[in-house]
Scaffold this motif. Structure first.
Motif, PDB file in Angstrom:
ATOM      1  N   ASP A 112      49.896  29.234  46.482  1.00 53.18           N
ATOM      2  CA  ASP A 112      48.857  29.491  45.427  1.00 53.18           C
ATOM      3  C   ASP A 112      49.340  30.012  44.219  1.00 53.18           C
ATOM      4  OD1 ASP A 112      45.885  30.116  45.457  1.00 53.18           O
ATOM      5  OD2 ASP A 112      46.784  32.159  44.796  1.00 53.18           O
ATOM      6  N   SER A 113      50.359  30.610  44.353  1.00 49.90           N
ATOM      7  CA  SER A 113      51.116  31.212  42.970  1.00 49.90           C
ATOM      8  C   SER A 113      51.403  30.356  41.782  1.00 49.90           C
ATOM      9  CB  SER A 113      52.114  32.270  43.082  1.00 49.90           C
ATOM     10  OG  SER A 113      53.101  31.644  43.770  1.00 49.90           O
ATOM     11  N   TRP A 119      51.293  30.628  34.741  1.00 46.98           N
ATOM     12  CA  TRP A 119      51.005  31.063  33.333  1.00 46.98           C
ATOM     13  C   TRP A 119      50.911  32.767  33.502  1.00 46.98           C
ATOM     14  CZ3 TRP A 119      46.192  33.754  33.299  1.00 46.98           C
ATOM     15  CH2 TRP A 119      45.320  33.380  34.129  1.00 46.98           C
ATOM     16  N   MET A 120      50.399  33.317  34.473  1.00 48.72           N
ATOM     17  CA  MET A 120      50.117  34.728  34.944  1.00 48.72           C
ATOM     18  C   MET A 120      51.571  35.573  34.629  1.00 48.72           C
ATOM     19  SD  MET A 120      47.659  35.746  37.654  1.00 48.72           S
ATOM     20  CE  MET A 120      46.048  34.955  37.561  1.00 48.72           C
ATOM     21  N   GLY A 121      52.588  34.779  34.731  1.00 49.90           N
ATOM     22  CA  GLY A 121      53.997  35.453  34.979  1.00 49.90           C
ATOM     23  C   GLY A 121      53.961  36.158  36.305  1.00 49.90           C
ATOM     24  N   PRO A 122      54.862  36.993  36.129  1.00 55.03           N
ATOM     25  CA  PRO A 122      55.078  37.770  37.743  1.00 55.03           C
ATOM     26  C   PRO A 122      53.962  38.420  38.521  1.00 55.03           C
ATOM     27  CG  PRO A 122      56.808  38.606  35.936  1.00 55.03           C
ATOM     28  CD  PRO A 122      55.728  37.874  35.361  1.00 55.03           C
ATOM     29  N   ILE A 166      48.204  38.772  42.837  1.00 49.39           N
ATOM     30  CA  ILE A 166      47.092  38.060  43.070  1.00 49.39           C
ATOM     31  C   ILE A 166      46.899  36.900  44.054  1.00 49.39           C
ATOM     32  CG2 ILE A 166      44.947  36.704  41.741  1.00 49.39           C
ATOM     33  CD1 ILE A 166      45.910  39.033  39.983  1.00 49.39           C
ATOM     34  N   SER A 167      47.915  36.380  44.399  1.00 45.58           N
ATOM     35  CA  SER A 167      48.130  35.280  45.253  1.00 45.58           C
ATOM     36  C   SER A 167      48.553  36.064  46.734  1.00 45.58           C
ATOM     37  CB  SER A 167      48.959  34.248  44.967  1.00 45.58           C
ATOM     38  OG  SER A 167      48.924  33.689  43.945  1.00 45.58           O
ATOM     39  N   GLY A 168      49.140  37.262  46.680  1.00 41.03           N
ATOM     40  CA  GLY A 168      49.359  37.918  47.998  1.00 41.03           C
ATOM     41  C   GLY A 168      47.896  38.622  48.368  1.00 41.03           C
ATOM     42  N   VAL A 169      47.252  39.190  47.544  1.00 43.08           N
ATOM     43  CA  VAL A 169      45.907  39.535  47.991  1.00 43.08           C
ATOM     44  C   VAL A 169      44.979  38.591  48.577  1.00 43.08           C
ATOM     45  CG1 VAL A 169      43.819  40.682  47.358  1.00 43.08           C
ATOM     46  CG2 VAL A 169      46.259  41.508  46.531  1.00 43.08           C
TER      47      VAL A 169
END
Ligand SMILES: CCCCCCCCCCCCC/C=C/[C@@H](O)[C@H](COP(=O)(O)O)NC(C)=O
Ligand SMILES: Nc1ncnc2c1ncn2[C@@H]1O[C@H](COP(=O)(O)OP(=O)(O)O)[C@@H](O)[C@H]1O
Ligand SMILES: [Ca+2]
Length: 554
Positions: free
Chosen positions: A309-310, A315-318, A323-326
């Motif tokens: 997902d990440s 583009w979001m960086g670290p 976000i993908s974790g949640v």
């Protein structure tokens, strides 16, 4: 020819105060003469206590003769100094490593000594340089690869501003390549780089970039030695060149777990002093094809889904991992399959013994002395015939293999806090299907002191090899597992019958292999003990305090 003194002792000025300066047994010490008269103060290694300081020569970065630019601005204090300031024009500066008390951070500190005569100044500079010259583990020529797009895209800036000045001060010459595409560094190392010219390779980037460099080097070594990487049975040839990691990525787990911080200056200093930390590498195969190597995390289910997902949010960086974790946590998907593994029978530790792998780790040291010398002794088929495979079938939220702790800023103790960097094993963590709240409890324990393995739905095994087959491929792999005995075969035939009857297509995850998605879900993994060496020394315990005169810890 005049013999060089092994011991130097002079009275020199530091910041206009007289100091007794000694160089003895590879320790440079300087003690404030006036304070020394009043106190019986003891010196603290590398820091100040009652005006006494000392530093091991092996932690001196460089020594430079300086023009004294602050000569005779006289103050009342100068009256007590034996030489007049005008006489102290000859100066030299020693640049050395200073430990910050927090987070295993190192900094470059310096001290300038003012000498009454030029000949004395020269003698000091020459003697320190001579002693530095004896440190043969220090690199002289490095090949540097910078990923300009890793992490917050600051790799080039970090290297130019924080690292290059330290290398130049330590008179290390560098060839720098700023990568132009993914796999540029890997391909260059594998086919083009003239490795004979260098004492090490430096990677400026994250875990993905490190993985590129490691693949390039390991593959090159095997090619040069005529070893076939596609065969799982082959004993791989270790890499002669050390790898340094300047952290400039998103997770930086390899750096964090080998140094204790993700600080570029600290890593540069570990390279300068020529530290060595051996490290295990897992080879990952699908049937007869070689897929990748892994040094940190091989994760199916949760970490595979987070990564997949990440990647779309790069583009979001670290922050993409949060976000993908949640999102992945909320989706709460589980996956069915069979894990089989060869337990690390003779290993000295267990995943739950709380024996953290620290600098100079005795378990890793013992493993290295036990390493088989002959190729035949370590062959896979030998190991298989001696040991028996354990087979576990189930529904899993996550299957993680941590070859090292995988400590990173998000999880300071890591996925497997007692995993070892160089013991020839990986910790296989099985998180079975459980409620969302239980899984959250388990995840949160990665961020605090509680034991993340102390849950009924979590199992952890220290292994040398493992295999995974997702449920929908289990029929195909029956032949594969036949060698594991009649019991295993009967068991798998039963699964296949059930599968045909229900006709459903079970969902699949991906393997996250050190931050890369693997193209196959059925994999076979083998740990290769101490295949590469990093410019690191493992995580240091407390700073060592030592009396420079007695060389005793205080
Ligand atoms: C809801 C609270 C969740 C807290 C869970 C904290 C656990 C974090 C453990 C992370 C272990 C990471 C292991 C390292 C993996 C890297 O190889 C990989 C790639 O890193 P890179 O992007 O190249 O720096 N990063 C991830 C997140 O998969
Ligand atoms: N010049 C480049 N352009 C695009 N991608 C690159 C370049 N150099 C390296 N990469 C790739 O970028 C990926 C991520 O790099 P990494 O440094 O690990 O950062 P991050 O930790 O943010 O993922 C790596 O897989 C690497 O192969
Ligand atoms: Ca290991």
């Amino acid at each position: 020819m005049e013999k060089q003194p092994r011991l130097l002792c002079s009275e020199l000025c530091v910041q206009r105060r007289p100091y007794e300066v000694t160089l003895n047994c590879a320790i440079l010490a300087w003690k404030d003469v006036q304070i020394g008269q009043k106190h019986t103060g003891r010196a603290i290694y590398g820091t100040v206590k009652a005006g006494s300081h000392c530093v091991h020569v092996c932690e001196i970065i460089a020594v430079q003769e300086m023009e004294d630019d602050s000569p005779s601005k006289d103050t009342g204090k100068w009256q007590k100094v034996p030489q007049s300031p005008v006489d102290c024009q000859h100066t030299f500066t020693v640049f050395y490593i200073e430990r910050r008390t927090r987070q295993h951070c190192w900094r470059c500190s310096n001290v300038t000594f003012h000498c009454p005569e030029q000949s004395l100044c020269l003698l000091w500079v020459q003697t320190i340089r001579e002693q530095l010259g004896l440190l043969t583990n220090r690199p002289k020529r490095l090949l540097v690869y910078i990923n300009p797009y890793g992490g917050k895209q600051r790799g080039k800036q970090i290297y130019d501003h924080k690292v290059a000045p330290i290398f130049s001060q330590a008179t290390i010459s560098t060839d720098v390549i700023v990568t132009e595409r993914a796999n540029h560094a890997r391909d260059h190392l594998k086919t083009e780089a003239d490795l004979k010219k260098y004492d090490g390779v430096v990677c400026v980037g994250g875990d993905g970039m490190f993985s590129e460099i490691m693949h390039g080097l390991v593959s090159r070594m095997q090619q040069d030695a005529g070893v076939d990487e596609s065969s799982m049975e082959e004993t791989l040839v270790p890499c002669g060149l050390r790898i340094g990691i300047i952290p400039a990525g998103s997770t930086d787990c390899v750096c964090y777990a080998t140094v204790g911080s993700n600080d570029p200056v600290t890593s540069a200093l570990h390279i300068v002093v020529g530290d060595s930390q051996p490290m295990d590498i897992c080879s990952v195969h699908n049937e007869d094809s070689f897929l990748r190597y892994s040094v940190s995390l091989l994760g199916y289910g949760f970490y595979g889904d987070v990564l997949a997902d990440s990647e779309r949010k790069r583009w979001m960086g670290p922050a993409r991992y949060d976000i993908s974790g949640v999102k992945t946590f909320l989706s709460h998907r589980y996956y069915e399959g069979t894990v089989s593994f060869l337990p690390a029978e003779g290993s000295l530790g267990t995943p739950r013994d709380k024996m953290q792998c620290l600098s100079g780790c005795s378990i890793c040291r013992q493993t290295s002395s036990d390493r088989p010398v002959s190729k035949d002794e370590d062959s896979v088929s030998d190991a298989e015939s001696r040991d028996t495979w354990t087979v576990i079938r189930g529904k899993f939220l996550a299957i993680n293999a941590a070859s090292m702790s995988c400590a990173c800023p998000r999880s300071p103790k890591g996925l497997s806090p007692s995993a070892h960097l160089a013991d020839g094993t990986t910790d296989l963590i099985l998180v079975r299907k459980c409620s969302r709240i239980d899984f959250l409890r388990h995840l949160l324990r990665h961020t605090n002191k509680d034991d993340q393995f102390d849950h009924s739905f979590v199992e952890v095994y220290r292994v040398k090899q493992f295999r995974f087959t997702p449920r929908h491929q289990e029929c195909d792999s029956e032949v594969d597992l036949r060698e594991n005995g009649a019991g295993g075969k009967r068991f798998l035939s039963q699964i296949c019958r059930e599968h045909r009857a229900c006709g459903c297509m079970p969902s699949q995850s991906n393997w996250n292999c050190d931050g890369e998605i693997l193209p196959h879900t059925a994999i076979q993994v083998r740990v290769h003990c101490q295949l590469i060496t990093l410019f690191a020394r493992g995580i240091e315990e407390q700073p060592v305090f030592e009396d420079p005169y007695t060389h005793c810890a205080i």
